[in-house]
Design a protein around this motif. Structure first.
Motif, short mmCIF file in Angstrom:
data_model
loop_
_atom_site.label_atom_id
_atom_site.label_comp_id
_atom_site.label_asym_id
_atom_site.label_seq_id
_atom_site.Cartn_x
_atom_site.Cartn_y
_atom_site.Cartn_z
N ALA A 8 84.18 -24.53 -43.76
CA ALA A 8 82.92 -25.04 -43.21
C ALA A 8 82.33 -26.08 -44.16
CB ALA A 8 81.94 -23.89 -43.02
N PRO A 9 81.44 -26.95 -43.68
CA PRO A 9 80.78 -27.88 -44.60
C PRO A 9 80.14 -27.14 -45.77
CG PRO A 9 80.27 -28.42 -42.32
CD PRO A 9 80.99 -27.10 -42.29
N GLY A 10 80.19 -27.74 -46.95
CA GLY A 10 79.68 -27.06 -48.13
C GLY A 10 78.17 -27.01 -48.22
N ASN A 11 77.49 -27.91 -47.50
CA ASN A 11 76.03 -27.94 -47.51
C ASN A 11 75.56 -28.73 -46.30
OD1 ASN A 11 75.91 -30.87 -48.33
ND2 ASN A 11 76.88 -30.04 -50.17
N LEU A 12 74.25 -28.79 -46.10
CA LEU A 12 73.71 -29.44 -44.91
C LEU A 12 73.85 -30.95 -44.94
CD1 LEU A 12 70.58 -27.18 -44.38
CD2 LEU A 12 72.62 -27.29 -42.93
N ARG A 13 73.86 -31.56 -46.12
CA ARG A 13 74.13 -33.00 -46.18
C ARG A 13 75.53 -33.29 -45.67
NH1 ARG A 13 73.75 -35.11 -52.00
NH2 ARG A 13 75.91 -34.40 -52.12
N GLU A 46 79.50 -35.31 -41.63
CA GLU A 46 80.61 -35.09 -40.70
C GLU A 46 80.21 -35.40 -39.27
OE1 GLU A 46 82.15 -31.14 -41.26
OE2 GLU A 46 82.69 -31.50 -43.36
N ALA A 47 78.96 -35.08 -38.91
CA ALA A 47 78.49 -35.38 -37.55
C ALA A 47 78.40 -36.89 -37.33
CB ALA A 47 77.14 -34.73 -37.31
N TRP A 86 67.00 -42.55 -31.60
CA TRP A 86 67.88 -42.74 -32.75
C TRP A 86 69.29 -42.31 -32.37
CZ3 TRP A 86 62.92 -41.23 -33.03
CH2 TRP A 86 62.09 -41.76 -34.03
N ASP A 87 70.30 -43.14 -32.70
CA ASP A 87 71.66 -42.63 -32.61
C ASP A 87 71.99 -41.98 -33.95
OD1 ASP A 87 72.27 -44.72 -34.37
OD2 ASP A 87 73.24 -45.95 -32.84
N TYR A 88 73.20 -41.39 -34.06
CA TYR A 88 73.53 -40.65 -35.27
C TYR A 88 73.55 -41.56 -36.50
CZ TYR A 88 74.41 -36.12 -33.15
OH TYR A 88 74.23 -34.90 -32.52
N LEU A 101 77.14 -30.36 -33.14
CA LEU A 101 77.84 -30.52 -31.87
C LEU A 101 77.81 -31.95 -31.33
CD1 LEU A 101 76.51 -27.31 -30.05
CD2 LEU A 101 78.78 -27.64 -31.05
N GLY A 102 77.09 -32.83 -32.01
CA GLY A 102 76.93 -34.18 -31.48
C GLY A 102 75.98 -34.24 -30.31
N ALA A 103 75.01 -33.34 -30.28
CA ALA A 103 74.09 -33.24 -29.15
C ALA A 103 73.02 -34.34 -29.18
CB ALA A 103 73.41 -31.88 -29.16
N LYS A 104 72.43 -34.57 -28.01
CA LYS A 104 71.21 -35.38 -27.90
C LYS A 104 70.05 -34.40 -27.86
CE LYS A 104 69.76 -37.17 -23.94
NZ LYS A 104 69.61 -38.06 -22.76
N LEU A 105 69.08 -34.58 -28.75
CA LEU A 105 67.96 -33.66 -28.91
C LEU A 105 66.66 -34.39 -28.58
CD1 LEU A 105 69.19 -32.17 -32.29
CD2 LEU A 105 69.51 -31.20 -30.00
#
Length: 578
Positions: free
Chosen positions: A55-60, A65-66, A83-85, A290-294
């Motif tokens: 899993a990713p090591g931290n939230l950054r 990765e996203a 905003w896009d990613y 997940l690459g979601a639109k929020l």
């Protein structure tokens, strides 16, 4: 109580052809064959835990990765702003460098956010954690005294605040030389926009961040006193998000047809506050992975929610049960079918059993979902959705695999037999590190890695978990135990009642009596006697409320958006029936 937005079906026994895997078979297959979800045992704070290897090591790293995977996908929408990613990450990084260069923020420093659901909130969360600092989201509904308490308790270095919170905190921050940064409608000497415009470096920060470093201090309701600062780590949050992501892999093996209908990168509407784990973890952080639109709502409005769902083709909706009820009413009044919805989840409180079928009938294309989780578990816990939920509307769900362990124990800490009620305890790398500045409460809650949740529960032969009540929310009337949730569930079956909260009141003869506050729907025509008569057809006589108070507005809520049972109890404990 929370539910991730991609929980379109509960993870129970398989349906369909015999070749489809069972739940246990699917878990074993995914963890042994998919490197993304490989599991190993490691030691965290002297306690052995199962953890994800890759899993990713931290939230950054999660955000990086996203961005790599979904660079040009839309991420965040607020009214006319989008905003896009890639654009989101650029603003995050510019603000991260402003935090370090302009405000002197160092790894481990705490930064408070006091605002409603503005887009600056998630941007700041990621900017703060990306430089190894710790985010402290403050409850925007708090009074000035409560806000000041949290600032003192967490010893923050900087505060970002919107207009009302900026005004409330201006005097305290000035007296203590604490930088107060204005956001949106706040008028102050320093603003978010000025900091952002003055920072042009959009490269990722390079500050080392360990998996078990703190990422947040989130305040729980503290029903027994002051709010408690729950200290959460990067590994804890990542363990939660990765466990939820694994759910789709399990579905593809257990029920391929259902899994194929679940959107890979969903669109979700965030209607609960980002200072709670339902929105921050289950919606925002998981959505990013997940690459979601929020899509953010500044403040809940059911008619506005209908408009947004139609305009943005929203697929995931998670709110407190009252919001689900109000969404149904608003959609019905406008003839809106909301066909884009794939999942309607409940978070923050248990959904009344009667509401499950109502939602399923009104929105047949959406899976109805529920879940249980806590701030102390980084929102990870129990899930239930789809047909399994319709068949078992009183259940909380099943334990989310693969990292968690569960025990239901008695007062002595011994496991109770299957079907018997005891306290739910959870062991998981998602569990909090501690309660801030409360070592005794930490030791009482975390025992050898097991989190004592304070929830009374039972589990049946199929692994379904039922939350019976809060450990301290049992009314003992003349020696008989009465579950507050049971009486509330019966009250919610009445069509005139929008919300109900049951609580104990002192009684000279019986020790405790049953009190209830009910919020009536607009135009409701019922009185106290009618409510008691209705309950008399559903509950034993000793469980009927002796005292009922009728409200024409929503009932008060505590720090985590749960109905504030303690506040209502205090309000009415010395009063005769109104």
């Amino acid at each position: 109580m929370t539910v991730p937005p991609d929980a379109s079906i509960s993870l129970d026994r398989a349906s369909g052809p015999a070749t489809v895997m069972t739940r246990d078979e699917a878990i074993a297959h995914v963890t042994s064959t998919n490197p993304l979800f490989a599991v190993e045992e490691t030691t965290i704070r002297d306690i052995p835990h199962r953890v994800f290897v890759n899993a990713p090591g931290n939230l950054r790293q999660l955000l990086r990765e996203a961005v790599s995977a979904y660079s040009d996908h839309e991420l965040l929408v607020y009214e006319s702003e989008r905003w896009d990613y890639a654009g989101f990450a650029s603003e995050v990084n510019r603000m991260a460098h402003a935090l370090t260069k302009d405000l002197g923020i160092q790894p481990g420093d705490r930064v408070a956010l006091a605002m409603r659901n503005f887009p600056e909130m998630p941007i700041l969360v990621m900017a703060i954690v990306s430089v190894g600092a710790v985010v402290v989201p403050l409850n925007a509904w708090w009074s000035e005294e409560e806000l000041v308490f949290a600032l003192r308790d967490s010893e923050v270095r900087v505060v970002f605040a919107d207009g009302p919170r900026h005004e409330a905190l201006h005097t305290f921050t000035a007296e203590h030389a604490l930088p107060l940064i204005g956001v949106r409608d706040a008028v102050g000497q320093i603003t978010y926009r000025e900091l952002l415009c003055g920072s042009t470096d959009s490269h990722w920060p390079e500050v080392p961040i360990a998996a078990d470093d703190d990422f947040a201090v989130m305040y729980s309701s503290g029903s027994s006193g002051r709010p408690k600062g729950v200290v959460l780590t990067h590994r804890g949050a990542i363990s939660t998000i990765h466990s939820w992501r694994m759910g789709k892999e399990l579905l593809s093996l257990m029920d391929p047809e259902t899994a194929a209908a679940v959107s890979e990168s969903p669109s979700a509407l965030i209607v609960t506050p980002l200072f709670h784990v339902t929105a921050l973890h289950a919606m925002f952080l998981q959505g990013v992975s997940l690459g979601a639109k929020l899509v953010l709502m500044y403040k809940w409005n059911p008619e506005g929610a209908v408009d947004i769902i139609q305009r943005e083709a929203i697929q995931r909706f998670v709110g407190v049960p009252t919001q689900s009820a109000e969404l149904m009413a608003a959609a019905s009044s406008r003839g809106a079918t909301l066909e884009s919805l794939e999942s309607i989840g409940a978070g923050g409180a248990k959904r009344p059993a009667a509401q499950v079928e109502q939602i399923a009938k009104q929105f047949p294309g959406a899976s109805v979902a529920t879940g249980w989780g806590m701030t102390e578990t980084n929102s990870l816990g129990i899930l239930l959705a789809g047909p399994d939920y319709l068949e078992n509307p009183d259940a909380a769900g099943r334990l989310t695999p693969p990292l968690q362990e569960m025990r239901i124990v008695d007062e002595a800490g011994q496991e109770v037999p299957q079907g018997e009620v005891g306290e739910l305890t959870i062991k998981s790398p998602s569990n909090m590190r501690e309660y801030l500045n409360l070592p005794e409460e930490t030791r009482a809650t975390l025992v050898n890695g097991w989190l004592h949740t304070g929830d009374l529960a039972r589990v049946d032969a199929d692994g379904l978990i039922y939350i019976v009540d809060r450990k301290k929310s049992i009314i003992i009337r003349g020696g008989e135990n009465i579950s507050c949730l049971e009486v509330e569930g019966a009250l919610h079956q009445h069509p005139a009642i929008a919300e109900a909260c049951v609580f104990p009141l002192p009684d000279e003869r019986l020790g405790e009596a049953v009190g209830a506050a009910v919020y009536l729907r607009e135009g409701a025509d019922i009185d106290r006697d009618g409510i008691r008569a209705f309950l008399g057809q559903r509950l034993a006589p000793f469980k009927l409320p002796e005292y009922v108070w009728l409200w024409d507005k929503p009932l008060p809520r505590g720090g985590t958006d749960k109905l504030d049972r303690k506040a209502l109890q205090r309000r009415y404990q010395n009063r005769h029936q109104a």
